[in-house]
Design an enzyme around this catalytic site. Sequence first.
Site, PDB file in Angstrom:
ATOM      1  N   HIS A  96      51.327 -49.111 -98.313  1.00  0.00           N
ATOM      2  CA  HIS A  96      49.966 -48.580 -98.232  1.00  0.00           C
ATOM      3  C   HIS A  96      48.876 -49.642 -98.226  1.00  0.00           C
ATOM      4  O   HIS A  96      47.705 -49.313 -98.129  1.00  0.00           O
ATOM      5  CB  HIS A  96      49.692 -47.579 -99.372  1.00  0.00           C
TER       6      HIS A  96
HETATM    7  C1  UD1 Z   1      43.872 -47.115-103.148  1.00  0.00           C
HETATM    8  C2  UD1 Z   1      43.442 -48.447-103.747  1.00  0.00           C
HETATM    9  C3  UD1 Z   1      44.662 -49.361-103.862  1.00  0.00           C
HETATM   10  C4  UD1 Z   1      45.794 -48.690-104.631  1.00  0.00           C
HETATM   11  C5  UD1 Z   1      46.109 -47.335-103.982  1.00  0.00           C
HETATM   12  C6  UD1 Z   1      47.137 -46.603-104.810  1.00  0.00           C
HETATM   13  C7  UD1 Z   1      41.173 -49.278-103.234  1.00  0.00           C
HETATM   14  C8  UD1 Z   1      40.364 -50.182-102.403  1.00  0.00           C
HETATM   15  N1  UD1 Z   1      42.470 -49.134-102.891  1.00  0.00           N
HETATM   16  O1  UD1 Z   1      44.334 -47.371-101.829  1.00  0.00           O
HETATM   17  O2  UD1 Z   1      44.294 -50.540-104.576  1.00  0.00           O
HETATM   18  O3  UD1 Z   1      46.928 -49.511-104.593  1.00  0.00           O
HETATM   19  O4  UD1 Z   1      44.910 -46.534-103.927  1.00  0.00           O
HETATM   20  O5  UD1 Z   1      47.806 -45.635-104.062  1.00  0.00           O
HETATM   21  O6  UD1 Z   1      40.670 -48.694-104.165  1.00  0.00           O
HETATM   22  N2  UD1 Z   1      43.808 -40.195 -98.402  1.00  0.00           N
HETATM   23  C9  UD1 Z   1      44.221 -38.885 -98.299  1.00  0.00           C
HETATM   24  N3  UD1 Z   1      44.345 -38.157 -99.446  1.00  0.00           N
HETATM   25  C10 UD1 Z   1      44.043 -38.658-100.670  1.00  0.00           C
HETATM   26  C11 UD1 Z   1      43.618 -39.985-100.768  1.00  0.00           C
HETATM   27  C12 UD1 Z   1      43.506 -40.735 -99.621  1.00  0.00           C
HETATM   28  O7  UD1 Z   1      44.502 -38.384 -97.210  1.00  0.00           O
HETATM   29  O8  UD1 Z   1      44.184 -37.933-101.680  1.00  0.00           O
HETATM   30  C13 UD1 Z   1      43.716 -41.003 -97.161  1.00  0.00           C
HETATM   31  C14 UD1 Z   1      42.321 -41.017 -96.554  1.00  0.00           C
HETATM   32  O9  UD1 Z   1      42.449 -41.038 -95.169  1.00  0.00           O
HETATM   33  C15 UD1 Z   1      41.772 -42.343 -97.025  1.00  0.00           C
HETATM   34  C16 UD1 Z   1      43.014 -43.215 -97.070  1.00  0.00           C
HETATM   35  O10 UD1 Z   1      44.070 -42.352 -97.472  1.00  0.00           O
HETATM   36  O11 UD1 Z   1      40.789 -42.854 -96.176  1.00  0.00           O
HETATM   37  C17 UD1 Z   1      42.913 -44.384 -98.032  1.00  0.00           C
HETATM   38  O12 UD1 Z   1      42.556 -43.923 -99.338  1.00  0.00           O
HETATM   39  P1  UD1 Z   1      41.782 -44.894-100.352  1.00  0.00           P
HETATM   40  O13 UD1 Z   1      41.646 -44.217-101.661  1.00  0.00           O
HETATM   41  O14 UD1 Z   1      40.547 -45.430 -99.728  1.00  0.00           O
HETATM   42  O15 UD1 Z   1      42.726 -46.143-100.475  1.00  0.00           O
HETATM   43  P2  UD1 Z   1      44.295 -46.236-100.750  1.00  0.00           P
HETATM   44  O16 UD1 Z   1      44.936 -46.797 -99.532  1.00  0.00           O
HETATM   45  O17 UD1 Z   1      44.792 -44.942-101.259  1.00  0.00           O
HETATM   46  N1  UDP Z   2      54.801 -43.486-107.128  1.00  0.00           N
HETATM   47  C1  UDP Z   2      55.092 -42.135-107.216  1.00  0.00           C
HETATM   48  N2  UDP Z   2      55.428 -41.454-106.070  1.00  0.00           N
HETATM   49  C2  UDP Z   2      55.494 -42.057-104.841  1.00  0.00           C
HETATM   50  C3  UDP Z   2      55.195 -43.441-104.774  1.00  0.00           C
HETATM   51  C4  UDP Z   2      54.854 -44.111-105.923  1.00  0.00           C
HETATM   52  O1  UDP Z   2      55.051 -41.548-108.307  1.00  0.00           O
HETATM   53  O2  UDP Z   2      55.798 -41.378-103.840  1.00  0.00           O
HETATM   54  C5  UDP Z   2      54.413 -44.218-108.354  1.00  0.00           C
HETATM   55  C6  UDP Z   2      55.275 -45.418-108.688  1.00  0.00           C
HETATM   56  O3  UDP Z   2      56.357 -45.066-109.517  1.00  0.00           O
HETATM   57  C7  UDP Z   2      54.294 -46.349-109.401  1.00  0.00           C
HETATM   58  C8  UDP Z   2      52.963 -46.011-108.799  1.00  0.00           C
HETATM   59  O4  UDP Z   2      53.119 -44.754-108.132  1.00  0.00           O
HETATM   60  O5  UDP Z   2      54.263 -46.057-110.792  1.00  0.00           O
HETATM   61  C9  UDP Z   2      52.502 -47.066-107.825  1.00  0.00           C
HETATM   62  O6  UDP Z   2      51.350 -46.631-107.177  1.00  0.00           O
HETATM   63  P1  UDP Z   2      50.895 -47.178-105.754  1.00  0.00           P
HETATM   64  O7  UDP Z   2      52.040 -47.812-105.063  1.00  0.00           O
HETATM   65  O8  UDP Z   2      50.197 -46.050-105.079  1.00  0.00           O
HETATM   66  O9  UDP Z   2      49.755 -48.223-106.128  1.00  0.00           O
HETATM   67  P2  UDP Z   2      49.735 -49.750-106.590  1.00  0.00           P
HETATM   68  O10 UDP Z   2      50.644 -49.908-107.748  1.00  0.00           O
HETATM   69  O11 UDP Z   2      50.098 -50.602-105.418  1.00  0.00           O
HETATM   70  O12 UDP Z   2      48.291 -49.970-106.943  1.00  0.00           O
END
Ligand code: UD1
Ligand code: UDP
Length: 353
Positions: free
Chosen positions: A202
């Site tokens: 992601h």
């Molecule tokens: C965010 C965090 C990242 C973290 C990740 C955990 C920032 C800059 N990034 O990344 O550090 O590792 O969360 O998973 O804060 N979207 C949906 N449904 C949702 C949420 C998001 O469809 O419930 C889609 C939207 O198109 C959105 C995209 O995912 O634009 C990215 O979501 P966003 O929260 O901006 O960043 P993440 O990639 O989720």
């Molecule tokens: N995780 C989860 N379901 C999934 C993928 C990840 O519960 O389908 C959990 C995973 O066990 C870990 C956390 O989400 O505890 C990691 O989150 P993510 O990878 O979204 O973010 P990051 O750690 O990179 O910020």
Amino acid sequence: MKVVSVVGARPQFIKCAPISRELRKNSEEIVIHTGQHYDINLSQSFFDELQIPNPDYNLGVGSGAHGYQTGAMIKFIEDILLIVNPDVVIVCGDTNSTLSGALAAPKLRIPLAHIEAGLRSYNKDMPEEINRVLTDHCSDFLFCPTETAVSNLKKENIYQGVYLVGDVMYDALLHNIDLAQKSNILEQMHLEPRTYVLATLHRASNTDNSDSLKRIITGLSQVDNKVVFPVHPRTRKALEMFGISPGENILVTEPVGYLDFLKLESQAAAIVTDSGGIQKEAYLLCIPCITVREETEWVETVEDGWNVLVGTDTDLIIRTVLEFRPDRGRRQLFGNGTASRKIVQILEEYFKK
Ligand code: UD1
Ligand code: UDP
């Protein structure tokens, strides 16, 4: 002690669960959910499964550009802090939700505590790196998961308020691993233990660049194993937009719940990921981790030989999945499962009335 916790994205719900449990023994916690993550399987399912009390406020900010998202969160958080007037605001990790709490609280002269302080990738192309640096420099209490994090802060002349407490994600893992083993996700997905690769992606650097994404998906499509791929919505959208189709060996699923995910991790032959939290969980669960990034904040997992950085090189991904079989010992890198208790004790002692 009256605490406001600011959360908003999947890993923050997992991190806040053990903290909330400790806080609610003697203190008052008010939870603000920024609404950064809003899909049920990225948000509500974690509150249900981990028995985290529902947020007191949900700001519903949702997705958008960094400026919009962070700005909207700050505005709403400020309004709430003015009403609630807590002793301390707690933020964790490095998302835009983290930064918004970290900018709102200090300007109202409310003490700020950062959980997972001191992490650095030294790569400012990552939005998370900007969020971490700014949050640490605004924080009064910096709770570090590792010794490396403490020394990173020293390099930036941050000495005061720094505490090495261990990692709250380890606390969460220990609390849930027995329950997770009861999950029947392997049966549901027709998987045999130790035969499949678990993959997640992601990071913006991997999903927003069609060449990088194609190289990684091509690599995963050519490994001999079945690959289980719970797809983050950011990645799903990117795959559709760039017209990239995962190979037939890849079992594409929606994101799964924490307990199912822990079970999938614990029984995998290897994990391929760009997630920070998953690199740590792989180490803690003794599963070889192949990180599709050029650098990591969790350098100790690489030094100890359980994590390898392969970037987005297709051939290297295929070869590493085939050959990487670490067998070295592991250290207690992430503490002993009492980070949350230590954090709450330190704060309660400080704010003792
Ligand atoms: C965010 C965090 C990242 C973290 C990740 C955990 C920032 C800059 N990034 O990344 O550090 O590792 O969360 O998973 O804060 N979207 C949906 N449904 C949702 C949420 C998001 O469809 O419930 C889609 C939207 O198109 C959105 C995209 O995912 O634009 C990215 O979501 P966003 O929260 O901006 O960043 P993440 O990639 O989720
Ligand atoms: N995780 C989860 N379901 C999934 C993928 C990840 O519960 O389908 C959990 C995973 O066990 C870990 C956390 O989400 O505890 C990691 O989150 P993510 O990878 O979204 O973010 P990051 O750690 O990179 O910020």
